[in-house]
Every structure is written in C-alpha cells, then in structure tokens.
Design a protein around this motif. Structure first.
Motif, PDB file in Angstrom:
ATOM      1  N   ALA A 348      19.036  57.547 -34.152  1.00  0.00           N
ATOM      2  CA  ALA A 348      17.917  56.527 -33.583  1.00  0.00           C
ATOM      3  C   ALA A 348      18.886  55.238 -33.112  1.00  0.00           C
ATOM      4  N   LEU A 349      20.106  55.228 -33.304  1.00  0.00           N
ATOM      5  CA  LEU A 349      20.912  54.050 -32.866  1.00  0.00           C
ATOM      6  C   LEU A 349      21.814  54.294 -31.720  1.00  0.00           C
ATOM      7  N   LEU A 350      21.899  55.644 -31.298  1.00  0.00           N
ATOM      8  CA  LEU A 350      22.536  56.052 -30.124  1.00  0.00           C
ATOM      9  C   LEU A 350      21.955  55.359 -28.663  1.00  0.00           C
ATOM     10  N   GLU A 351      23.000  54.912 -28.086  1.00  0.00           N
ATOM     11  CA  GLU A 351      22.432  54.265 -26.671  1.00  0.00           C
ATOM     12  C   GLU A 351      23.410  54.282 -25.851  1.00  0.00           C
ATOM     13  N   GLU A 352      23.395  55.051 -24.671  1.00  0.00           N
ATOM     14  CA  GLU A 352      24.224  55.282 -23.676  1.00  0.00           C
ATOM     15  C   GLU A 352      23.671  54.496 -22.533  1.00  0.00           C
ATOM     16  N   LEU A 353      24.381  53.408 -21.734  1.00  0.00           N
ATOM     17  CA  LEU A 353      23.771  52.669 -20.630  1.00  0.00           C
ATOM     18  C   LEU A 353      24.074  53.676 -19.580  1.00  0.00           C
ATOM     19  N   VAL A 354      22.995  53.726 -18.769  1.00  0.00           N
ATOM     20  CA  VAL A 354      23.230  54.602 -17.526  1.00  0.00           C
ATOM     21  C   VAL A 354      22.653  54.053 -16.239  1.00  0.00           C
ATOM     22  N   TYR A 355      23.146  54.483 -14.995  1.00  0.00           N
ATOM     23  CA  TYR A 355      22.328  53.927 -13.857  1.00  0.00           C
ATOM     24  C   TYR A 355      22.014  55.113 -13.138  1.00  0.00           C
ATOM     25  N   LEU A 356      20.630  55.261 -12.758  1.00  0.00           N
ATOM     26  CA  LEU A 356      20.141  56.415 -12.172  1.00  0.00           C
ATOM     27  C   LEU A 356      19.579  55.841 -10.803  1.00  0.00           C
ATOM     28  N   LEU A 405      20.119  55.699 -22.659  1.00  0.00           N
ATOM     29  CA  LEU A 405      19.717  57.289 -23.062  1.00  0.00           C
ATOM     30  C   LEU A 405      19.747  57.259 -24.355  1.00  0.00           C
ATOM     31  N   ARG A 406      18.448  57.656 -24.874  1.00  0.00           N
ATOM     32  CA  ARG A 406      18.416  57.405 -26.583  1.00  0.00           C
ATOM     33  C   ARG A 406      17.983  58.701 -27.001  1.00  0.00           C
TER      34      ARG A 406
END
Length: 462
Positions: A348-356, A405-406
C-alpha cells in the motif's frame, strides 16, 4: 514490459496474500481462542520462513502462542513475520511496476551512520505499554473488543503524543484507536475491516519494538520544483506529502519527497488544514499553491529521498510550469527517486510518480478508469482527500496528468495529483487551497472558533 502487464499481480505477491488471509483469521476471534484452522495457518507461516534469519525466533513464538504462553515478544515476532511477508509482496510489485514503466527499481542510498543517541528511559516504558496493549487486542480478537479494552490506552497515547520523536507512532496509534472506537461498543457481531486492522496492528507492533533512531542524512542545495502533492489524514492527524524534482548544480534532476504534518481535531478539514500545516512548512505550501520553485540551501535529505523539511532552508523562487517539468523529468524517470526503508516495505506504500498524456477516461464518476498505451487502470477514488482542489470528474476535461501509480486491494490504480491541458487550461491540483496558511481565515472558521474557545478556557483557569 508494457503497462498492460499490470493487470495481473505477480504470482509471488498473490501467494503471500493468500497466506496473510489465512493468518489474519486469528485476529478476528483472538489468539486466546485458537482452534484447528488457525493453528494450521500458524504452522504454514512457520514453514514459509524456514531457512530464513527469522525462522528460529518465529518457531519459538509460534510454539509459545500455541501453548497459550502469551508474551509480548512472541507477538512482536509474529508482527515482524507478517510485515516481512508484505515486504516480499512489495518487492515483487515494485519490480513489476519498474518493468512496466521502463525504470530501475528505486533503492535507498547508502549513507554513513552517525553516532547513536541515548534513548530516554520513559520512551522505552511507553513503547512497552504499547506492545502490551497490542497484545491484549490480539488475544481478545477484533470481534470481541469493548471499551474496557480500548479506553485505558488513552493515557499511554497521551504520553506518546507528547514526545516529538514518537510522532509517527502517535499518528498511527491515534488513528487506530479512533477507528476501533467508531465500531465499539457494538451490538451483536460487528462489521470491521479485518485485513486493515491486522495491518495497523502489525505496523504498530513493529514500530514499538524500539525507539526510532535519527535518520541518516546529508545536505543538499538547489532548486525544488513541486510536481504534485498527496494529502492524507484521519480524525486527529494530517500529512501533506509533496513530490518534486530537485535540480542541484552540475547534477541531473532527481525526484524527492517532502512531508509536513500536524495534529488536529476531527472538525478541521479541507483548506482549514492550511494554518496547521503552515506551522511545519509554510514555504512548502506556498510553493505548491503558487507553482513556484523553491530555492533550498543545505536542507537534510535521507537515504530514502525524503527532505527533512525546514522553512529556514527554503525560499520562494520563480514560477514554473509543473506539467512541462513533469513531462521532461518523468518521461524517463531518474533512478534517484524516493524509496522505502526496509521496515516500511508494504504494497500500500508503493508510489511511482508518473506523467500521462493522450489518455482516455472511461467509467462512471466514482469508478473512472484511465486507458493509456493500451492499458486500462482504475482511478483511486478512495485516496482522494476531502478538499475542493481537485475532483475526479475534472480529470475528464484534461489531457495531461501527474499521478501516483499505486497498488491496493489486489490491483494497480492511478491517483491523480495534478491535471491540466485540454479544456482546462489552468491546472487543478491537490494542495492549491493550502497556501498562505499563516494568518489565513477559513470559510468555516472551525479553527478560529476552537482557538477562541481554548483561549477563553485558559483565561478562566488562570
């Protein structure tokens, strides 16, 4: 690996989830009432850790619990084993996400350790009290709790909240206790989130194992450009986590996190959090709200890419376009980006910053999906904060997005932090209403009312 491969979690993560589900059934009825299937689940847990460094301690703990030898050290080892399973899930999922995004897996930097400071004896006493209370919850079982088990812990919680070094413990334990008290006392068999409460229980138990050591840090200077922020809160605590690109002289841009937090009461919500959070980072809030760069001078940075925020080491700079910055920095995200400490690895703490960009929005208002590069992912409605800064429906009118992204509830999701372009020329983003927090008057006036009443009470007492 394309984004379409995120539709199915890795097999290792699914296997760990199945074992956790079996283990967590013991938390429902309580470890003081174990029977056949519960004992089988504990035995399966022991076999899963065979040959690992935790095997010996876990075997001793499981034997002790099975013969009703209830010691807090046994439950601490049980919590560590449960956390280790989720750490393995995290690692498998992090590798899957990195592959889908074409990135290297983010890892903490190696920073030389500093001298260890002595821990005040009262902290050890408070943490022992925390472990004892958590053991009582585990023995009773979440389905059998009552106020006589819960309310006495408030005295310990007050002590924990008074110690700045235990801020993380206080936030977790305070929120957990509040959740328990919203259900109990209950008539009949109460409904409760078993997996979530087992998660909170094990996280709190692991945190209470020892007093937190000071983070290993080094100082950085340069220009911080905030690309988005996540606002997290429960009844008594609020946290804003800002994500941005740090541009140091002569070095490539890297991604960092900056976190500011504050205790609160339940009536303070939305933009009224601004004045509270401003005490911890007014300059950070202003930079976020005004889309202005922040000039950092010798600010501490941890091995996990977290800035230890200090307004004294930051000042407002020139305005910038966060979407343009995100498009440049996140197109091929740098390897130097925020990660998690070993003990914090959790799906639940995974967080990948993405631009879409160029995505399509589908679904209904509370079940929107984003389709990009042939992959369809749901928007994370549950994580949206209670503010008017950004509504999920506004995503439909935009053509660009900065999101996290979670992974939660056995699926990958996207949590929008900032949207713009298309029909919405002006970007909309979480945290826009929190700037200018110091001296800011809210529309509802709850904070002002509380301050006025507390001031009157103090005058009467004096």
């Amino acid at each position: 690996m394309p984004l379409t491969d995120l539709t199915t979690p890795p097999a290792a993560a699914a296997e760990a989830a199945a074992l956790l589900d079996r283990l967590d059934q013991s938390f429902s009825g309580g470890f003081a009432r174990l029977h056949g299937e519960h004992l089988d689940a504990l035995a399966s847990l022991g076999r899963a850790f065979s040959g690992t460094p935790l095997a010996g301690a876990l075997g001793e703990a499981l034997e002790g619990i099975s013969r009703s030898e209830f010691l807090d050290r046994h439950f601490l080892v049980l919590a560590a084993a449960r956390a280790a399973l989720q750490g393995a899930q995290h690692d498998a999922l992090a590798a899957q996400a990195a592959g889908a995004l074409g990135r290297a897996v983010a890892k903490p930097e190696e920073i030389p350790a500093s001298a260890v400071q002595a821990v005040p004896p009262q902290i050890e006493v408070w943490l022992e009290s925390v472990r004892h209370w958590l053991m009582e919850l585990g023995l009773a079982g979440f389905a059998n709790l009552d106020v006589n088990t819960l309310l006495p812990f408030q005295a310990t919680l007050d002590q924990v909240e008074s110690e700045p070094r235990l801020g993380r413990h206080a936030a977790l334990l305070g929120g957990f206790l509040d959740e328990l008290l919203t259900v109990f006392p209950a008539r009949g068999t109460p409904e409760f989130p078993l997996f979530r409460w087992a998660d909170l229980w094990s996280r709190a138990m692991v945190l209470s194992a020892r007093a937190p050591a000071p983070a290993h840090t080094y100082t950085v200077s340069g220009e911080l450009r905030i690309l988005g922020a996540d606002l997290r809160q429960h009844e008594t605590f609020a946290t804003l986590v800002a994500f941005g690109s740090l541009r140091e002289k002569g070095k490539p841009a890297r991604l960092v996190r900056a976190t500011i937090s504050a205790f609160k009461v339940d009536v303070i919500q939305g933009e009224e959090l601004g004045p509270l959070l401003a005490d911890a980072g007014a300059t950070l809030l202003d930079g976020l709200a005004q889309s202005k760069a922040l000039q950092l001078s010798d600010m501490a940075l941890t091995a996990t890419g977290d800035l230890l925020w200090s307004d004294k080491a930051a000042k407002l700079g020139a305005a910038f376009d966060p979407l343009a910055e995100a498009a440049e920095v996140l197109k091929a995200a740098p390897a130097a980006r925020p990660s998690l400490a070993a003990a914090d690895r959790h799906p639940a703490l995974l967080e990948e910053l993405v631009y879409l960009a160029g995505y399509k929005v589908g679904g209904k208002e509370e079940a929107l999906t984003i389709t990009v590069d042939g992959a369809t992912l749901p928007l994370d409605h549950d994580r949206f904060p209670e503010t008017d800064d950004l509504a999920l429906i506004e995503v439909k009118a935009c053509s660009e997005m900065v999101a996290l992204l979670r992974f939660d509830a056995d699926r990958w999701t996207l949590q929008p932090l900032l949207v713009g372009g298309g029909a919405k020329k002006k970007p909309k983003f979480i945290g826009a209403s929190l700037g200018g927090g110091k001296g800011k008057k809210s529309k509802l006036g709850a904070l002002s009312t509380l301050k006025e009443r507390s001031s009157k009470l103090l005058r009467k007492k004096s």
